[in-house]
Design an enzyme around this catalytic site. Structure first.
Site, PDB file in Angstrom:
ATOM      1  N   LEU A 183       0.758  -1.181   0.185  1.00 33.26           N
ATOM      2  CA  LEU A 183      -0.188   0.016  -0.145  1.00 33.26           C
ATOM      3  C   LEU A 183       0.882   1.419  -0.045  1.00 33.26           C
ATOM      4  O   LEU A 183       1.365   1.688   0.978  1.00 33.26           O
ATOM      5  CB  LEU A 183      -1.048   0.146   1.275  1.00 33.26           C
ATOM      6  CG  LEU A 183      -2.330  -0.735   0.972  1.00 33.26           C
ATOM      7  CD1 LEU A 183      -1.804  -2.216   0.883  1.00 33.26           C
ATOM      8  CD2 LEU A 183      -2.963  -0.724   2.590  1.00 33.26           C
ATOM      9  N   CYS A 456      16.018  14.770 -18.081  1.00 33.59           N
ATOM     10  CA  CYS A 456      16.705  13.857 -17.237  1.00 33.59           C
ATOM     11  C   CYS A 456      17.341  12.620 -18.085  1.00 33.59           C
ATOM     12  O   CYS A 456      17.018  12.556 -19.280  1.00 33.59           O
ATOM     13  CB  CYS A 456      15.599  13.256 -16.214  1.00 33.59           C
ATOM     14  SG  CYS A 456      14.362  12.352 -16.953  1.00 33.59           S
TER      15      CYS A 456
END
EC number: 2.8.1.4
Length: 482
Positions: A183, A456
């Site tokens: 989670l 990037c």
């Protein structure tokens, strides 16, 4: 080039059948990760090590770095494998290899030997050590805490000259344990707990409860993709996103303020358990630590666990926040977590630290569970490898360019460490540094009359951040991919 992979010690104490299974799985994992660097490389498993041979010298550093991040590996030896005839031949080869390293240093020689020889490991250590001491005038033998340790391995008629030793992350190979569902919120705790289960041999899938819109999901996708790409790319995993805003709305409208936090967590566990059952996953993973927030007291954790038969693993249960942040820094998720919003903590103004089961159940009777069923049914499930491609589709309105104009500025959004290791210099255009985790707060301070070309190394982060900035109303951004 050749690397010798040493197994995590816990693997070596397993029974023969289990050890062989673990080694076989680790060998497959190494192949899966390294095939992206050199399709011709060979990975050969032995009883106590795994051998990696590759031809492309340009990929040496990339392969070595990738090996240090594969669970199940204790350390990696970069070696030169040569034949030898006798101890003097071993000494001569060691002298050529180590002379420059030993100039002006204290040293000792350590030898491991396998096979039948007319000498022992200690004999080789003494002979080679004495020879090096005589032939390198500025070097001096020191058996305790030397500045340089000369590592040699002798196996039958082969000598392994160890050029470097690099520590792995240890743990068990991914796939030796069953799958888990993490989670993940994108914060410090869930990222570290996911890493810890990967390191323990689990294939970690991700379940994200979206409480904050598209920008929140983009940020969490970045974390999940980073963790998978860095530590778990040997396996395919799922990223399941559940729009939990309707559930939160129902809680805010119908549930007593003090019970909201525990009930929200119970709803999350119910939803995640349904997802886990759907995909045959054996356990849930959370980043909860005892007493860290109101919903994480023993009483409340017990009530949260009660709503599901699915096992809930909490690897950080006894960790304090400082320890967790240090681990996040080590694995590279700290920068993501620092800028990730935390929505669960603000749902209740006066949360209970000791919820009563009867009160919780009474409050939940007011809740329309069809809403929970619906959001689970509509959950978005993607292969984590497709996140980059999916991002490309989502940011189709963000232009990708391979050149630049007079009003353009390249914005290097890599982390500070990456920028220092490989500075970006492009002739004919200014390059400005602003790490991705500062974009949300600092991009507005830049000259908005300019067009900013986000860059990037792989292009994934720049596309995600371009989408985020577009959603914030900045239309002067493009993605730079030369």
């Amino acid at each position: 080039m050749k690397f010798i992979i040493k197994l995590f010690p816990e693997i070596t104490i397993k029974s023969q059948s289990v050890r062989l299974r673990f080694i076989k799985i680790l060998t497959g994992n190494i192949r899966n990760v390294l095939k992206h660097y050199d399709e011709t490389l060979a990975v050969v498993r032995h009883w106590d090590n795994i051998e990696v041979r590759a031809k492309d010298e340009n990929q040496r550093l990339a392969i070595r770095d990738a090996l240090t991040r594969i669970p199940g590996i204790h350390h990696i030896l970069e070696v030169e494998d040569v034949p030898f005839t006798d101890m003097h031949d071993i000494f001569e080869k060691a002298l050529v290899q180590y002379r420059d390293q030993l100039e002006g240093k204290t040293f000792c020689v350590r030898v491991k030997r396998r096979g039948k020889h007319d000498f022992s490991s200690i004999d080789v250590e003494r002979y080679v050590g004495g020879g090096l001491n005589q032939h390198i005038e500025s070097a001096r033998v020191k058996l305790t805490n030397p500045e340089v340790t000369v590592h040699l391995e002798v196996e039958d008629d082969r000598l392994l000259l160890i050029k470097g030793r690099y520590e792995g992350i240890g743990g068990f190979p991914i796939g030796t344990q069953e799958d888990v569902l993490s989670l993940i919120s994108g914060g410090f705790d869930s990222g570290v707990s996911s890493y810890m289960l990967m390191r323990r041999g689990c294939r970690v899938h991700y379940c994200f409860f979206n409480l904050g819109g598209a920008a929140h999901e983009i940020g969490v996708r970045q974390v999940a993709h980073y963790l998978w790409n860095r530590f778990g790319s040997s396996h395919r995993v799922r990223f399941v996103a559940i729009n939990f805003e309707p559930v939160v709305g129902e809680i805010l409208e119908k549930i007593d303020d003090g019970q909201m936090g525990v009930i929200l967590k119970r709803m999350m566990v119910r939803a995640a358990s349904k997802v886990a059952e759907r995909y045959g996953v054996q356990a849930l993973v959370t980043g909860e630590a005892l007493g860290q927030v109101s919903s994480q007291t023993l009483t409340n954790l017990r009530l949260i666990d009660n709503v599901s038969d699915t096992l809930i693993l909490r690897p950080l249960i006894s960790y304090d926040k400082e320890h967790i942040i240090n681990l996040a820094r080590q694995i590279g998720t700290e920068d993501f977590a620092r800028t990730m919003p935390e929505y669960c903590g603000v749902i209740s103004k006066s949360p209970t630290v000791k919820a009563v089961k009867s009160k919780i159940e009474a409050e939940e009777e007011k809740f329309d569970f069809s809403i929970l069923d619906k959001v689970v049914e509509e959950a978005n499930n993607v292969d984590i490898r497709e996140i980059a491609q999916q991002t490309e589709q989502e940011v189709v309105e963000v232009e990708t360019v391979n050149g630049f104009g007079p009003n353009d500025v390249i914005l290097d959004i890599r982390s500070i460490d990456e920028q220092e290791d490989k500075p970006l210099k492009v002739e004919g255009i200014d390059v400005v540094s602003l790490p991705f985790y500062k974009l949300s707060t600092k991009f507005g301070d830049l000259d908005q009359s300019k067009t900013w070309l986000l860059w990037c190394e792989r292009g994934v982060m720049s596309r995600l951040q371009a989408l985020y900035l577009r959603e914030q109303g900045f239309n002067n951004v493009k993605v730079y991919r030369p």
